[in-house]
Scaffold this motif. Structure first.
Motif, PDB file in Angstrom:
ATOM      1  N   ARG A   8       0.850  -1.181   0.000  1.00 42.39           N
ATOM      2  CA  ARG A   8       0.000   0.000   0.000  1.00 42.39           C
ATOM      3  C   ARG A   8       0.892   1.240   0.000  1.00 42.39           C
ATOM      4  N   HIS A   9       0.425   2.331  -0.574  1.00 48.80           N
ATOM      5  CA  HIS A   9       1.197   3.567  -0.643  1.00 48.80           C
ATOM      6  C   HIS A   9       1.498   4.130   0.754  1.00 48.80           C
ATOM      7  N   GLY A  10       2.449   5.033   0.814  1.00 47.54           N
ATOM      8  CA  GLY A  10       2.805   5.681   2.068  1.00 47.54           C
ATOM      9  C   GLY A  10       1.788   6.733   2.496  1.00 47.54           C
ATOM     10  N   GLN A  11       2.016   7.258   3.672  1.00 53.25           N
ATOM     11  CA  GLN A  11       1.066   8.186   4.286  1.00 53.25           C
ATOM     12  C   GLN A  11       0.983   9.511   3.528  1.00 53.25           C
ATOM     13  N   THR A  12      -0.235  10.044   3.480  1.00 57.53           N
ATOM     14  CA  THR A  12      -0.481  11.378   2.937  1.00 57.53           C
ATOM     15  C   THR A  12      -1.120  12.234   4.030  1.00 57.53           C
ATOM     16  N   ASP A  13      -1.156  13.532   3.819  1.00 56.54           N
ATOM     17  CA  ASP A  13      -1.831  14.399   4.784  1.00 56.54           C
ATOM     18  C   ASP A  13      -3.313  14.062   4.884  1.00 56.54           C
ATOM     19  N   PHE A  14      -3.907  13.612   3.792  1.00 54.21           N
ATOM     20  CA  PHE A  14      -5.323  13.230   3.815  1.00 54.21           C
ATOM     21  C   PHE A  14      -5.537  12.037   4.749  1.00 54.21           C
ATOM     22  N   ASN A  15      -4.584  11.078   4.762  1.00 52.33           N
ATOM     23  CA  ASN A  15      -4.682   9.967   5.697  1.00 52.33           C
ATOM     24  C   ASN A  15      -4.706  10.466   7.136  1.00 52.33           C
ATOM     25  N   VAL A  16      -3.808  11.388   7.444  1.00 54.24           N
ATOM     26  CA  VAL A  16      -3.700  11.912   8.805  1.00 54.24           C
ATOM     27  C   VAL A  16      -4.979  12.646   9.202  1.00 54.24           C
ATOM     28  N   GLN A  17      -5.534  13.391   8.283  1.00 56.57           N
ATOM     29  CA  GLN A  17      -6.706  14.214   8.563  1.00 56.57           C
ATOM     30  C   GLN A  17      -8.013  13.441   8.485  1.00 56.57           C
ATOM     31  N   GLY A  18      -7.948  12.160   8.105  1.00 58.88           N
ATOM     32  CA  GLY A  18      -9.156  11.367   7.989  1.00 58.88           C
ATOM     33  C   GLY A  18     -10.034  11.764   6.831  1.00 58.88           C
ATOM     34  N   ILE A  19      -9.430  12.285   5.772  1.00 61.33           N
ATOM     35  CA  ILE A  19     -10.175  12.712   4.588  1.00 61.33           C
ATOM     36  C   ILE A  19     -10.099  11.601   3.533  1.00 61.33           C
ATOM     37  N   GLY A  33       5.222   9.772   4.997  1.00 63.29           N
ATOM     38  CA  GLY A  33       5.096   8.856   3.882  1.00 63.29           C
ATOM     39  C   GLY A  33       6.395   8.700   3.110  1.00 63.29           C
ATOM     40  N   ARG A  34       7.103   9.809   2.925  1.00 62.94           N
ATOM     41  CA  ARG A  34       8.397   9.729   2.240  1.00 62.94           C
ATOM     42  C   ARG A  34       9.405   8.948   3.081  1.00 62.94           C
ATOM     43  N   ARG A  35       9.337   9.093   4.394  1.00 65.93           N
ATOM     44  CA  ARG A  35      10.221   8.323   5.282  1.00 65.93           C
ATOM     45  C   ARG A  35       9.863   6.840   5.218  1.00 65.93           C
ATOM     46  N   GLN A  36       8.579   6.529   5.180  1.00 61.88           N
ATOM     47  CA  GLN A  36       8.168   5.131   5.052  1.00 61.88           C
ATOM     48  C   GLN A  36       8.699   4.534   3.753  1.00 61.88           C
ATOM     49  N   GLU A  38      11.348   5.431   2.161  1.00 56.05           N
ATOM     50  CA  GLU A  38      12.797   5.254   2.312  1.00 56.05           C
ATOM     51  C   GLU A  38      13.109   4.009   3.136  1.00 56.05           C
ATOM     52  N   LEU A  39      12.335   3.765   4.179  1.00 52.20           N
ATOM     53  CA  LEU A  39      12.544   2.578   5.008  1.00 52.20           C
ATOM     54  C   LEU A  39      12.275   1.302   4.226  1.00 52.20           C
ATOM     55  N   PHE A  40      11.237   1.324   3.401  1.00 49.72           N
ATOM     56  CA  PHE A  40      10.961   0.154   2.566  1.00 49.72           C
ATOM     57  C   PHE A  40      12.100  -0.084   1.586  1.00 49.72           C
ATOM     58  N   TRP A  41      12.585   0.976   0.986  1.00 47.52           N
ATOM     59  CA  TRP A  41      13.718   0.875   0.072  1.00 47.52           C
ATOM     60  C   TRP A  41      14.933   0.267   0.768  1.00 47.52           C
ATOM     61  N   GLU A  42      15.245   0.738   1.947  1.00 47.44           N
ATOM     62  CA  GLU A  42      16.419   0.232   2.660  1.00 47.44           C
ATOM     63  C   GLU A  42      16.305  -1.267   2.938  1.00 47.44           C
ATOM     64  N   ARG A  43      15.100  -1.735   3.251  1.00 49.87           N
ATOM     65  CA  ARG A  43      14.921  -3.155   3.568  1.00 49.87           C
ATOM     66  C   ARG A  43      14.929  -4.027   2.316  1.00 49.87           C
ATOM     67  N   TYR A  44      14.376  -3.532   1.211  1.00 46.72           N
ATOM     68  CA  TYR A  44      14.130  -4.400   0.055  1.00 46.72           C
ATOM     69  C   TYR A  44      14.896  -3.999  -1.204  1.00 46.72           C
ATOM     70  N   LYS A  45      15.866  -3.099  -1.072  1.00 49.80           N
ATOM     71  CA  LYS A  45      16.578  -2.619  -2.264  1.00 49.80           C
ATOM     72  C   LYS A  45      17.388  -3.702  -2.963  1.00 49.80           C
ATOM     73  N   ASP A  46      17.707  -4.773  -2.248  1.00 52.53           N
ATOM     74  CA  ASP A  46      18.506  -5.835  -2.861  1.00 52.53           C
ATOM     75  C   ASP A  46      17.661  -6.943  -3.469  1.00 52.53           C
ATOM     76  N   SER A 199       7.433  -4.730   9.484  1.00 48.21           N
ATOM     77  CA  SER A 199       8.681  -4.743  10.266  1.00 48.21           C
ATOM     78  C   SER A 199       9.704  -3.763   9.704  1.00 48.21           C
ATOM     79  N   HIS A 200       9.643  -3.475   8.405  1.00 50.40           N
ATOM     80  CA  HIS A 200      10.594  -2.557   7.787  1.00 50.40           C
ATOM     81  C   HIS A 200      10.369  -1.114   8.240  1.00 50.40           C
ATOM     82  N   LEU A 201       9.222  -0.832   8.847  1.00 47.70           N
ATOM     83  CA  LEU A 201       8.914   0.529   9.289  1.00 47.70           C
ATOM     84  C   LEU A 201       9.406   0.807  10.707  1.00 47.70           C
ATOM     85  N   ASN A 202       9.911  -0.196  11.383  1.00 52.50           N
ATOM     86  CA  ASN A 202      10.369  -0.016  12.776  1.00 52.50           C
ATOM     87  C   ASN A 202      11.814   0.474  12.839  1.00 52.50           C
TER      88      ASN A 202
END
Length: 202
Positions: A8-19, A33-36, A38-46, A199-202
């Motif tokens: 699923r895509h990363g977080q947006t401001d609309f997600n936070v605001q419940g819109i 969302g951009r940090r999420q 990046e974390l996914f990339w770091e875990r699965y880039k290989d 787990s990649h988000l921790n």
């Protein structure tokens, strides 16, 4: 064996605001969302992905941008867009606040896959537009590894279709921003190997 990483895509401001976003709101990822992503990339880039599929909405493409930058074959398709919530898109709603919305969700749970909000799509309509994508997925090499980034409700519909569940079961598949399902396909049979891995988000 084909491996499918379903995200699923990363977080947006609309997600936070419940819109509600749906297919008609083409929002960007926010800082988290951009940090999420990046974390996914770091875990699965290989992982040697052969191809990347996203919806036609930019929040999915931004979520896997680091993989796209590698030059991997990429297809952005509206078949993977979020369900259309019709006139409700862009508004704050929840089952507690909106009886009509709650009624539609109850109809889906009861097996009425044709129920929809005014101007919106039904799960049956989402499933129909996803089927050409499923056929394309099955045409990919049997030993390939595919990354798919899409949206919460549409992801639930897709999982039901891949795993052979009726659409009334879709709420059994939880989702989370940048949460991952990993599936294996042998022939025409799909199985879940990881159920909503975050787990990649921790």
């Amino acid at each position: 064996m084909q491996q499918i990483y379903l995200l699923r895509h990363g977080q947006t401001d609309f997600n936070v605001q419940g819109i509600v976003q749906g297919s008609g709101i083409d929002s960007d990822l926010n800082a988290r969302g951009r940090r999420q992503a990046e974390l996914f990339w770091e875990r699965y880039k290989d992982v040697p992905f052969d191809r990347v599929y996203t919806s036609a909405l930019k929040r999915t493409q931004q979520s896997v941008q680091r993989f796209l930058a590698l030059g991997l074959p990429h297809e952005a398709t509206a078949a993977l867009n979020e369900i259309s919530w019709g006139t409700r898109e862009g508004s704050r709603i929840s089952p507690e606040e909106d009886a009509e919305y709650a009624h539609v969700l109850a109809e889906w749970l009861a097996g009425n896959e044709h129920a929809h909000l005014p101007g919106g799509e039904s799960p049956a309509q989402v499933a129909a537009r996803q089927r050409p994508f499923i056929e394309a997925l099955q045409r990919q090499p049997a030993e390939g590894i595919v990354l798919v980034c899409m949206h919460g409700r549409a992801l639930r519909v897709l999982l039901c279709q891949l795993l052979g569940y009726p659409l009334r079961c879709m709420d059994g598949f939880e989702h989370h921003n940048l949460g991952l399902y990993k599936l294996h396909r042998i022939g025409a049979r799909y199985t879940i190997r990881n159920f909503l891995n975050v787990s990649h988000l921790n």
